[in-house]
Each structure stands twice: as structure tokens, then as C-alpha cells.
Design an enzyme around this catalytic site. Sequence first.
Site, short mmCIF file in Angstrom:
data_model
loop_
_atom_site.label_atom_id
_atom_site.label_comp_id
_atom_site.label_asym_id
_atom_site.label_seq_id
_atom_site.Cartn_x
_atom_site.Cartn_y
_atom_site.Cartn_z
N ILE A 12 0.74 -1.40 -0.22
CA ILE A 12 -0.36 0.11 -0.27
C ILE A 12 0.76 1.16 0.24
CG2 ILE A 12 -1.77 1.78 1.00
CD1 ILE A 12 -2.37 -1.28 2.76
N ASP A 31 12.08 2.82 5.34
CA ASP A 31 11.60 1.00 4.88
C ASP A 31 12.93 0.54 5.25
OD1 ASP A 31 10.77 -1.34 3.89
OD2 ASP A 31 9.01 -0.01 3.39
N ASN A 32 12.18 -0.36 5.63
CA ASN A 32 13.47 -1.54 6.42
C ASN A 32 13.62 -2.12 5.02
OD1 ASN A 32 11.52 -3.06 6.75
ND2 ASN A 32 12.25 -3.81 9.17
N TYR A 145 -2.78 -9.51 16.20
CA TYR A 145 -2.59 -8.09 15.42
C TYR A 145 -3.43 -7.25 15.68
CZ TYR A 145 -2.75 -6.35 10.87
OH TYR A 145 -2.56 -5.07 9.19
N VAL A 184 -5.08 -14.22 0.43
CA VAL A 184 -5.62 -15.55 0.43
C VAL A 184 -5.52 -15.48 -1.91
CG1 VAL A 184 -8.27 -13.49 -1.06
CG2 VAL A 184 -7.74 -16.12 -0.63
#
Length: 316
Positions: A12, A31-32, A145, A184
Site C-alpha cells: 500500500i 523502510d527496512n 495483530y 488469499v
Amino acid sequence: MKALVTGGAGFIGSHLVDRLMEEGHEVRVLDNLSAGSVENIRRWLENERFEFIKGDMADFETVKKAIEGVDVVSHLAANPEVRISSQSPEKLYESNVTITYNLLEAMRNSDVEYLVFTSSSTVYGEASVIPTPEDYGPMEPISVYGGAKLAAEALISGYAHIFGFRAISFRLANIIGARSNHGVIYDFINKLRRNPDELEILGDGTQRKSYLHVSDTVEGMLHIFEHFRREGKTYDVYNLGNDDWITVKEIAEIVSEEMGLKPEFRFTGGVDGGRGWKGDVKFMLLDVSKAKSTGWKPKLNSYEAVRRTVRELLEG
């Protein structure tokens, strides 16, 4: 504006970066690359309005450096895999709660005006009201989560009210589209590439959820953020999803059809009444009337979003 996008090389995040760059903003990505890829943002690497920092938000000094000079932070960095809730709860805590705390601590002594956070429909748990509105309660996540996302939301709200910046949380339905590397549809395509004659489906196949294409997601985030800026609230929450929903079995049928296959479906039966895994919310449909009241609405419904995503992943 000058924007920082954490997790901006991810699924995203990279689509959000594309839109911000196309609109002429200055964009910095932190960002890693644990879930993202430089390939997702390669087109911008040489642009003078773009900066990429490879770094881990678990390191406070890295976060502090990344927010210097920015007006708005879009915080998308997270571990996106709901299924590891039972195997690695510590990873979900670190990658959803700890890094959010580090960001907020860095922001409280900064000039950042706005924080945009991507939360999740999983914060609602097994909601008894469907479609589920933003003011539903009590919140009772059924996965680590979901619990970590709800904890991050609560921290953001507290910090925004105390330390004088404004923040908005988007509770996202299942977001799908090009560059996604989990979920999915991604799983079904890979399973059918390995064995075109049979498709294993976790659960009983009746799980039903709302799916939103990433293009509609980014459009919604940007549109509603502008509404939020004008409205003047310190903190607000918006659901982002579709008005319809689709079953896992129907997704399997669309994937098979788009791949030109007729596999035998093998349902695992799942756990806890047909869920795909422990902590999986079996039925999820968000009430998006609040988001639509701002003038936004998705261009693709769940079925159209699934079909387009299958085509995008097959072409990619």
C-alpha cells in the site's frame, strides 16, 4: 507538502508514494525492506523530490532523523501478516506497537502537523453489528495483530491530544492489488502454479469479507485526509472498505477462471467453526457511510477488485 511514508516500499505504501509524487509533493520513504521492495519505488529514486532511507523504526535515532522537516507522516510500516498472531506475537508487538511508540516520541518534539495511520478492521474482532461502524464497541480483537493495531490507535489518539498534532486512523478492509505479496489471492495463485489440478482452501470456504482495491484505498486516504484537515478535529477514525463482500470459495473460483484452470477444491475445514486459522475473523463487512459522506466512494466493488487483482498479479 513534504511527506514521510513509513513502509513506503511496501504494497500500500508504494502506491501512496506514487500518488504523492505524481501530485508534486516532496516524499521521503523510511523502510527496512522486510516486507517491501526497492523495485516498488525504483521509478522515483533519481527524482529530486524523493528520498529513500533504508532503516528500521525500532531504532529511535533513525525515526528521529526521518521526520526532520516533514509536514505529514503517513505511517504504514507494520508486519502485515495476521496469521503469525499465534506463532510470533512478539514480532507483531514490535512491528506494530513499538515502532509506533518510537514515531510518536520523535513527533512530540517536532514540527510535524499531521499523522495518518493505517489501522485494520481486525480491531473490531467478531463484531455483532454488520456492517460495523466506527463507533462500534466494545472493541474485542481476536488476534494479536488486531490487538496491536488497536493499541497503536490508542497511543496515537493520546499523543495527538496531549502533544498538539492532528491524527487520523484508517481501519482498512482487506486491501488487494498489484504488488501485494501476501493474502488469499496471492496464495491461491502460487498454489495453482505449483499444482494446477488441486487448490487447498483454508477453512470451510464460507468466510466472507469485504475487499478494496489499492487504487480506491489510496484515493480514499488522500480524499478523506483533505476533509479531515478542513474539519479541524484533533483525532478521527474512518473505515475504508466496500459495501459488498465475497466468500473465499468465490475468490477461488475467480482465480481459477482467470488462470484458465478447473482444479478440485480441497477445504481444510479450518478451526473454530470454519475459520482459516486461529484469530481469523470469519465475517467482516465495514460500514463505510462515514467515508462516503466526505464524497469518496470506491470505483470497484469486492468482486471487481478481486478479478482486477488476479489479472494484475498474473501480469506482474
